[in-house]
Design an enzyme around this catalytic site. Structure first.
Site, PDB file in Angstrom:
ATOM      1  N   ASP A   1       0.814  -1.214   0.000  1.00 38.69           N
ATOM      2  CA  ASP A   1       0.000   0.000   0.000  1.00 38.69           C
ATOM      3  C   ASP A   1       0.848   1.264   0.000  1.00 38.69           C
ATOM      4  O   ASP A   1       0.453   2.287  -0.571  1.00 38.69           O
ATOM      5  CB  ASP A   1      -0.938   0.007   1.212  1.00 38.69           C
ATOM      6  CG  ASP A   1      -2.143  -0.890   1.004  1.00 38.69           C
ATOM      7  OD1 ASP A   1      -2.023  -1.854   0.225  1.00 38.69           O
ATOM      8  OD2 ASP A   1      -3.199  -0.624   1.611  1.00 38.69           O
TER       9      ASP A   1
ATOM     10  N   GLU B   1      -6.794   4.869  -0.170  1.00 37.23           N
ATOM     11  CA  GLU B   1      -6.346   5.426   1.108  1.00 37.23           C
ATOM     12  C   GLU B   1      -5.902   6.870   0.900  1.00 37.23           C
ATOM     13  O   GLU B   1      -5.376   7.221  -0.150  1.00 37.23           O
ATOM     14  CB  GLU B   1      -5.178   4.610   1.669  1.00 37.23           C
ATOM     15  CG  GLU B   1      -5.589   3.239   2.147  1.00 37.23           C
ATOM     16  CD  GLU B   1      -4.464   2.470   2.804  1.00 37.23           C
ATOM     17  OE1 GLU B   1      -4.756   1.447   3.433  1.00 37.23           O
ATOM     18  OE2 GLU B   1      -3.293   2.893   2.686  1.00 37.23           O
TER      19      GLU B   1
ATOM     20  N   SER C   1      -4.970   5.302   5.409  1.00 40.66           N
ATOM     21  CA  SER C   1      -3.895   4.387   5.758  1.00 40.66           C
ATOM     22  C   SER C   1      -3.866   4.195   7.263  1.00 40.66           C
ATOM     23  O   SER C   1      -4.285   5.064   8.032  1.00 40.66           O
ATOM     24  CB  SER C   1      -2.558   4.979   5.290  1.00 40.66           C
ATOM     25  OG  SER C   1      -1.483   4.361   5.938  1.00 40.66           O
TER      26      SER C   1
ATOM     27  N   CYS D   1       1.138  -8.169   5.254  1.00 46.37           N
ATOM     28  CA  CYS D   1       0.773  -6.770   5.055  1.00 46.37           C
ATOM     29  C   CYS D   1      -0.716  -6.553   4.817  1.00 46.37           C
ATOM     30  O   CYS D   1      -1.517  -7.464   4.904  1.00 46.37           O
ATOM     31  CB  CYS D   1       1.638  -6.165   3.964  1.00 46.37           C
ATOM     32  SG  CYS D   1       3.331  -5.889   4.562  1.00 46.37           S
TER      33      CYS D   1
END
EC number: 4.2.1.9
Length: 617
Positions: A81, A491, A517, A122
């Site tokens: 990300d 995000e 995030s 993750c």
């Protein structure tokens, strides 16, 4: 007593062809009849949280075979990300969660696997695999790659701890020198592992412990530490035991849906709000509960967030602590122990490693146990050497942090706040709710009002913030970035980071139907539901409308009457095909894969999961 699932392809004359293929993978005649354990790895060289997982699958596989099972490893995709952040790559992050869930289901069902070890780490990989585990409902253990060590550098003559968010914030701060920014960039992410704060990856890996589907220490043992090897080895041993308990002893209590009950989801959410976890955990818990066929909703989350205090503040909610410090303070079992002492935990739920959570806490909570091995385990320290190698160091803190008043993990009596670190807000702008991480918000702005500054893409908001168009007191409203509207529910770490860069981190709010995030802090409110693309009232807000935020009373609203909202809705609907879309066309390229996700996905209030009925009818 259930038959081994693998018997479908390993027994009977008609399976001679399948057995021939199994033999070509290395199986022998005496192996047919042993439990076949799928090892779902997620190694990739794209992601620091996964770069060290290359040999982990075979490590687990070796232990499985020593314990009497047959291990078969496969891999899933994994999106980083942080690397995908701030450009169209972020459109793919959340949809990848569902693809990962599908891929694990496909592999396990196509090959009739009897049990499953999930090696994840993750942001979307752990929840994707959790969704698959609940969907499959075969014995499963999670063992993740572990957190990264915190970064350290010297600025202004002082050593400071830092992480990737510091690099993002400083890069947009005109007061920071190129030299300082470079020092932070090269120091922020020193080792393999999931980013070092209580961001989404680490939040989910901690929640795996609370759900009962991972071993103690899973969420907090550093990726670089030798102790983490023992977690992988124990996962390999234990999964064979669980498989035999189910298939040979008819013990359904070892199945994921028997472990991850509604009470276990309540424990996970209690942990989440106690440790100030990422707001993304809300999406993922809702999605995982749906796959587990557990009735767990935003209303349950709201109830728990009002009753459970905030006991932990880790980066990005604090500059003082990172995941290595949570481990030194006793890790997740210590936090669960504090919740238990406050009568805020369901003690009788099952786990993959202990008969009940109560039994697990009694053994693993450093403030209760007399077991020196447990205390030594939680003294695992960072090695402070740049590396991408797992298990590369064995340093120990000299002492544990068991200070429940001023340490990393506090008791209920010494909580940071009486209510938890996440809150659900409702109002005329978010009829189905929205989420704010209160652990990252200064209490002085728990109540905030300001004019809406409307942006219909993350890119437009970033340009406005960096161009000094956003002023103190504004509410930055970013819409058409939800699951359908994005698509993919981007995000918003860059907008929140840039507000900090401009000195507006405590002077502005940010509201979006997108998400944030795990590295986000500040008055950042996401998951506004229904989203604009689905006709949510956030799509009716106009430039300058007054937005009122009241965290203590869990409300958020636009200062419009029901009649005014109805008039605006009528005007929007009159636009026909142009309704509930950005006023100006966006340049982003939306592929067929993303359009397929948008066609099937649901509201953030339901976990942004896919609902195929939307295209079947």
């Amino acid at each position: 007593m259930p038959d081994y699932r693998s018997k479908t392809s390993t027994h009977g004359r008609n399976m001679a062809g399948a057995r021939a293929l199994w033999r070509a993978t290395g199986m022998k005649t005496e192996d047919f009849g042993k439990p076949i354990i799928a090892v779902a790895n997620s190694f990739t060289q794209f992601v620091p949280g996964h770069v060290h997982l290359k040999d982990m699958g075979q490590l687990v596989a070796g232990v499985i075979e020593e314990a009497g099972g047959i291990a078969k490893e496969f891999n899933t995709i994994a999106v980083d990300d942080g690397i995908a952040m701030g450009h169209d790559g972020m459109l793919y992050s959340l949809p990848s969660r569902d693809l990962i869930a599908d891929s694990v289901e496909y592999m396990c069902n196509a090959h009739c696997a009897d049990a499953l070890v999930c090696i994840s780490n993750c942001d979307k990989i752990t929840p994707g695999m959790m969704m698959a585990a609940m969907r499959l409902n075969i014995p499963t253990i999670f063992v993740t790659g572990g957190p990264m060590e915190s970064g350290k550098t010297v600025l202004g003559g002082m050593e400071i701890k830092l992480d990737l968010v510091d690099a993002m914030v400083m890069a947009a701060d005109d007061h920071c020198s190129d030299s300082d920014i470079n020092d932070v960039e090269v120091s922020a992410c020193p080792t393999c592992g999931s980013c070092s704060g209580m961001f989404t990856a680490n939040s989910m890996n901690c929640l795996a412990e609370a759900l009962g589907i991972a071993l103690p220490g899973n969420g907090t043992t550093l990726a670089t530490h030798a102790d983490r090897r023992h977690l992988f080895e124990e996962a390999g041993r234990r999964i064979v035991e669980l498989a035999k308990l189910y298939y040979e002893k008819d013990d359904e209590g070892v199945l994921p849906r028997s472990i991850a009950t509604v009470e276990a989801f309540e424990n996970a959410m209690a942990l989440d709000v106690a440790m100030g976890g990422s707001t993304n955990t809300v999406l993922h818990l809702l999605a995982i509960a749906r796959e587990a066929e557990v009735n767990f909703t935003m209303a349950d989350m709201d109830r728990i967030s009002r009753n459970v205090p905030c006991l932990v503040k880790v980066a990005p909610n604090s500059k003082d602590y990172h995941m290595e410090d949570v481990h030194r303070a006793g890790g997740i079992m210590r936090i669960l122990g504090e919740l238990d002492r406050g009568e805020l935990l369901n003690r009788d739920v099952k786990t993959v490693h202990a008969s009940t959570m109560a039994a697990a806490i009694d053994l693993w909570d450093i403030t209760r146990t007399d077991d020196e091995a447990v205390k030594t385990f939680y003294r695992a320290a960072p090695g402070n050497v740049r590396t991408t190698e797992a298990f590369s160091q064995n340093k120990r803190w000299k002492t544990l942090d068991d200070d429940d008043a001023n340490g990393c993990i506090r008791s209920v009596e010494h909580a940071y706040t009486k209510e938890g670190g996440l809150a659900v807000l409702y109002g005329n702008i978010a009829l189905d709710g929205c989420i704010v991480k209160t652990a990252g918000v200064d209490e002085e702005i728990f109540k905030f009002s300001g004019p809406a500054r409307i942006y219909e893409s993350q890119d437009a908001a970033v340009a406005a913030i960096l161009g000094d168009e956003v002023k103190s007191g504004d509410v930055v409203l970013i819409r058409y970035e939800g699951p359908k509207g994005g698509p993919g529910m981007q995000e918003m770490l860059y907008p929140t980071s840039y507000l900090k860069s401009k000195g507006l981190g405590k002077e502005c709010a940010l509201l979006t139907d997108g998400r944030f995030s795990g590295g986000t802090s500040g008055l950042s409110i996401g998951h506004c539901s229904p989203e604009a693309a689905e006709g949510g009232n956030i799509g009716l807000v106009e430039e300058g409308d007054l937005i009122k935020i009241d965290i203590p009373n869990r409300t958020i609203s636009v200062d419009l009457t029901d009649e005014e909202l109805a008039e605006r809705r009528q005007a929007m609907v009159a636009k026909g095909k142009a309704a509930w879309k950005p006023a100006e066309p966006r340049t982003r390229k939306v592929s067929a894969a993303l359009r397929a996700y948008a066609a099937m996905t649901t509201s953030a209030a339901f976990g942004a999961v896919r609902n195929v009925e939307q295209i079947e009818h």
